[in-house]
Design an enzyme around this catalytic site. Structure first.
Site, mmCIF file in Angstrom:
data_model
loop_
_atom_site.group_PDB
_atom_site.id
_atom_site.type_symbol
_atom_site.label_atom_id
_atom_site.label_comp_id
_atom_site.label_asym_id
_atom_site.label_seq_id
_atom_site.Cartn_x
_atom_site.Cartn_y
_atom_site.Cartn_z
ATOM 1 N N ASN A 179 0.814 -1.229 0.000
ATOM 2 C CA ASN A 179 0.000 0.000 0.000
ATOM 3 C C ASN A 179 0.841 1.270 0.000
ATOM 4 O OD1 ASN A 179 -2.727 -1.205 0.225
ATOM 5 N ND2 ASN A 179 -1.886 -2.002 2.139
ATOM 6 N N SER B 250 5.402 10.906 7.335
ATOM 7 C CA SER B 250 5.023 10.784 8.753
ATOM 8 C C SER B 250 6.186 11.066 9.699
ATOM 9 C CB SER B 250 4.520 9.358 8.997
ATOM 10 O OG SER B 250 4.395 9.108 10.384
ATOM 11 N N TYR C 246 6.522 0.838 9.199
ATOM 12 C CA TYR C 246 5.663 1.881 8.621
ATOM 13 C C TYR C 246 6.515 3.125 8.318
ATOM 14 C CZ TYR C 246 2.506 5.920 8.974
ATOM 15 O OH TYR C 246 1.857 7.120 8.772
ATOM 16 N N LYS D 260 7.464 5.202 4.779
ATOM 17 C CA LYS D 260 7.305 6.646 4.539
ATOM 18 C C LYS D 260 8.629 7.249 4.052
ATOM 19 C CE LYS D 260 2.995 7.027 5.254
ATOM 20 N NZ LYS D 260 2.099 7.441 4.164
HETATM 21 N N1 LIG Z 1 -3.587 10.741 10.876
HETATM 22 C C1 LIG Z 1 -2.352 11.102 11.209
HETATM 23 O O1 LIG Z 1 -2.109 11.676 12.294
HETATM 24 C C2 LIG Z 1 -1.209 10.854 10.274
HETATM 25 C C3 LIG Z 1 -1.389 10.334 8.998
HETATM 26 N N2 LIG Z 1 -0.310 10.160 8.171
HETATM 27 C C4 LIG Z 1 -0.481 9.648 6.813
HETATM 28 O O2 LIG Z 1 -1.557 10.310 6.175
HETATM 29 C C5 LIG Z 1 -2.233 9.421 5.325
HETATM 30 C C6 LIG Z 1 -3.713 9.391 5.686
HETATM 31 O O3 LIG Z 1 -3.821 8.921 7.022
HETATM 32 P P1 LIG Z 1 -5.225 8.850 7.777
HETATM 33 O O4 LIG Z 1 -6.208 9.690 7.068
HETATM 34 O O5 LIG Z 1 -4.954 9.070 9.203
HETATM 35 O O6 LIG Z 1 -5.558 7.314 7.584
HETATM 36 P P2 LIG Z 1 -6.984 6.657 7.317
HETATM 37 O O7 LIG Z 1 -6.818 5.197 7.480
HETATM 38 O O8 LIG Z 1 -8.034 7.367 8.095
HETATM 39 O O9 LIG Z 1 -7.184 6.987 5.769
HETATM 40 C C7 LIG Z 1 -6.453 6.336 4.776
HETATM 41 C C8 LIG Z 1 -7.381 6.124 3.601
HETATM 42 O O10 LIG Z 1 -6.624 5.523 2.553
HETATM 43 C C9 LIG Z 1 -7.387 4.464 2.002
HETATM 44 N N3 LIG Z 1 -6.466 3.472 1.473
HETATM 45 C C10 LIG Z 1 -5.562 2.737 2.167
HETATM 46 N N4 LIG Z 1 -4.886 1.937 1.331
HETATM 47 C C11 LIG Z 1 -5.371 2.181 0.082
HETATM 48 C C12 LIG Z 1 -5.075 1.662 -1.196
HETATM 49 N N5 LIG Z 1 -4.170 0.704 -1.377
HETATM 50 N N6 LIG Z 1 -5.758 2.146 -2.270
HETATM 51 C C13 LIG Z 1 -6.714 3.106 -2.103
HETATM 52 N N7 LIG Z 1 -7.052 3.619 -0.904
HETATM 53 C C14 LIG Z 1 -6.375 3.159 0.174
HETATM 54 C C15 LIG Z 1 -8.239 3.912 3.139
HETATM 55 O O11 LIG Z 1 -9.417 3.262 2.640
HETATM 56 C C16 LIG Z 1 -8.539 5.166 3.955
HETATM 57 O O12 LIG Z 1 -9.775 5.758 3.571
HETATM 58 C C17 LIG Z 1 -1.560 8.063 5.461
HETATM 59 O O13 LIG Z 1 -0.664 7.907 4.390
HETATM 60 C C18 LIG Z 1 -0.827 8.172 6.781
HETATM 61 O O14 LIG Z 1 0.307 7.350 6.787
HETATM 62 C C19 LIG Z 1 0.957 10.495 8.554
HETATM 63 C C20 LIG Z 1 1.200 10.969 9.811
HETATM 64 C C21 LIG Z 1 0.142 11.197 10.770
HETATM 65 O O1 LIG Z 2 1.969 8.443 11.101
HETATM 66 C C1 LIG Z 2 1.144 8.435 12.000
HETATM 67 O O2 LIG Z 2 1.417 9.129 13.142
HETATM 68 C C2 LIG Z 2 0.371 9.452 14.073
HETATM 69 C C3 LIG Z 2 1.061 9.809 15.398
HETATM 70 O O3 LIG Z 2 1.768 8.688 15.842
HETATM 71 P P1 LIG Z 2 1.508 8.039 17.291
HETATM 72 O O4 LIG Z 2 2.329 6.782 17.289
HETATM 73 O O5 LIG Z 2 1.993 9.054 18.275
HETATM 74 O O6 LIG Z 2 0.014 7.806 17.412
HETATM 75 C C4 LIG Z 2 -0.592 8.281 14.209
HETATM 76 O O7 LIG Z 2 -1.623 8.601 15.118
HETATM 77 C C5 LIG Z 2 -1.147 7.957 12.833
HETATM 78 O O8 LIG Z 2 -2.063 6.883 12.882
HETATM 79 C C6 LIG Z 2 -0.013 7.548 11.931
HETATM 80 O O9 LIG Z 2 -0.484 7.355 10.611
#
Ligand SMILES: NC(=O)C1=CN([C@@H]2O[C@H](COP(=O)(O)OP(=O)(O)OC[C@H]3O[C@@H](n4cnc5c(N)ncnc54)[C@H](O)[C@@H]3O)[C@@H](O)[C@H]2O)C=CC1
Ligand SMILES: O=C1O[C@H](COP(=O)(O)O)[C@@H](O)[C@H](O)[C@H]1O
EC number: 1.1.1.388
Length: 247
Positions: free
Chosen positions: A84, A109, A146, A150
């Site tokens: 992914n 990330s 993970y 990234k």
């Molecule tokens: N939420 C956070 O605090 C952080 C998020 N990120 C990055 O931001 C991005 C989004 O994260 P979130 O919104 O929190 O995660 P999330 O899980 O809420 O959203 C990810 C979305 O991507 C879709 N997805 C996953 N694999 C897929 C694939 N192979 N093809 C098409 N769609 C796919 C899922 O269905 C989901 O809707 C990720 O890449 C994550 O690593 C990075 C650091 C922190």
């Molecule tokens: O990359 C990500 O980082 C956030 C923050 O990390 P955490 O280990 O302090 O929770 C995480 O919440 C998120 O799911 C992840 O995609």
């Protein structure tokens, strides 16, 4: 005319924050492997980012891409992040270049640099009176597989910029939490990214001019150990939130 933007991973949390702030600002094409469960501001393509043909089709006529889709779990197993996060990200960059897209903002990330948080530095580095600061020029030091995926995405971005002149910004997102910073979690408070700062930051990623950049995506937290100076300078990022105001 509004710019056309492809948002992958649109159905997730970061997608929610971005669309919550910017729904009316761009012509959106949204992509996620999960079908929509609500109304979205634009055409919604249900596809997997490892499906080369579907991604190419979704990329047609697009000016910029915000690439969020991937496995966000810090403890995600290798087979999932390989498919992914690494393979999927390569597919997105390749299709972007072939479609003549100008810019890609990649959701990297904090976990790409997680092992800077050594036993000697923590928990002091999560506190406002500690001056330890990462600025985005340091080498990746992933804290888990993970994070490795990234760092690989950042490296793919570097390659597609150097080889094809694609503008790429890698946003090392901290901890996106809605309405308030994480509670009883110093690390999370240090790297909090509010929903409105998240939307504004990705807005700047679409609007600003740059070559290849790595920036930290956090609010202006007193506790920060990630510098936001590069994001301010290159992107014009002006965050409004600070986890200290919620103590
Ligand atoms: N939420 C956070 O605090 C952080 C998020 N990120 C990055 O931001 C991005 C989004 O994260 P979130 O919104 O929190 O995660 P999330 O899980 O809420 O959203 C990810 C979305 O991507 C879709 N997805 C996953 N694999 C897929 C694939 N192979 N093809 C098409 N769609 C796919 C899922 O269905 C989901 O809707 C990720 O890449 C994550 O690593 C990075 C650091 C922190
Ligand atoms: O990359 C990500 O980082 C956030 C923050 O990390 P955490 O280990 O302090 O929770 C995480 O919440 C998120 O799911 C992840 O995609």
């Amino acid at each position: 005319m509004a710019q056309s933007v492809l948002l992958t991973g649109a159905a997730g949390r970061v997608g929610d924050a971005i669309l919550g702030g910017l729904a009316d600002e761009y012509e959106w094409r949204l992509l996620d492997r999960d079908p929509p469960t609500e109304d979205y501001p634009g055409e919604f393509v249900v596809a997997d980012i490892t499906d080369d043909e579907a991604v190419r089709e979704a990329m047609e006529g697009v000016d910029a891409v915000i690439h969020l889709a991937g496995d966000p779990r810090p403890d995600a197993p290798w087979d999932s992040v390989l498919t992914n996060n690494i393979d999927g990200t390569q597919t997105v960059f390749e299709a972007a270049v072939d479609a003549g897209v100008e810019k890609v903002a990649f959701a990297s990330s904090n976990h790409a640099v997680g092992h800077y948080e050594t036993e000697e530095r923590t928990p002091e580095m999560y506190r406002a009176d500690d001056d330890y600061l990462l600025d985005g020029t340091e080498l990746p030091r992933p804290g888990n597989l993970y994070g490795v995926s990234k760092a690989a995405g950042e490296s793919l971005g570097r390659y597609y910029h150097d080889e094809y002149d694609l503008s790429v910004v890698c946003v090392r997102i901290g901890n996106l939490t809605k309405d308030h910073p994480p509670i009883d979690y110093e690390r999370g408070q240090a790297m909090w990214l509010s929903y409105r700062d998240c939307a504004h930051l990705f807005d700047r990623c679409i609007a600003a001019d740059y070559g290849y950049e790595i920036v930290y995506g956090i609010s202006d937290n007193d506790r920060k150990y990630y510098s936001i100076e590069r994001a301010r300078e290159v992107l014009g990022y002006e965050p409004q939130d600070n986890s200290a105001r919620h103590d």
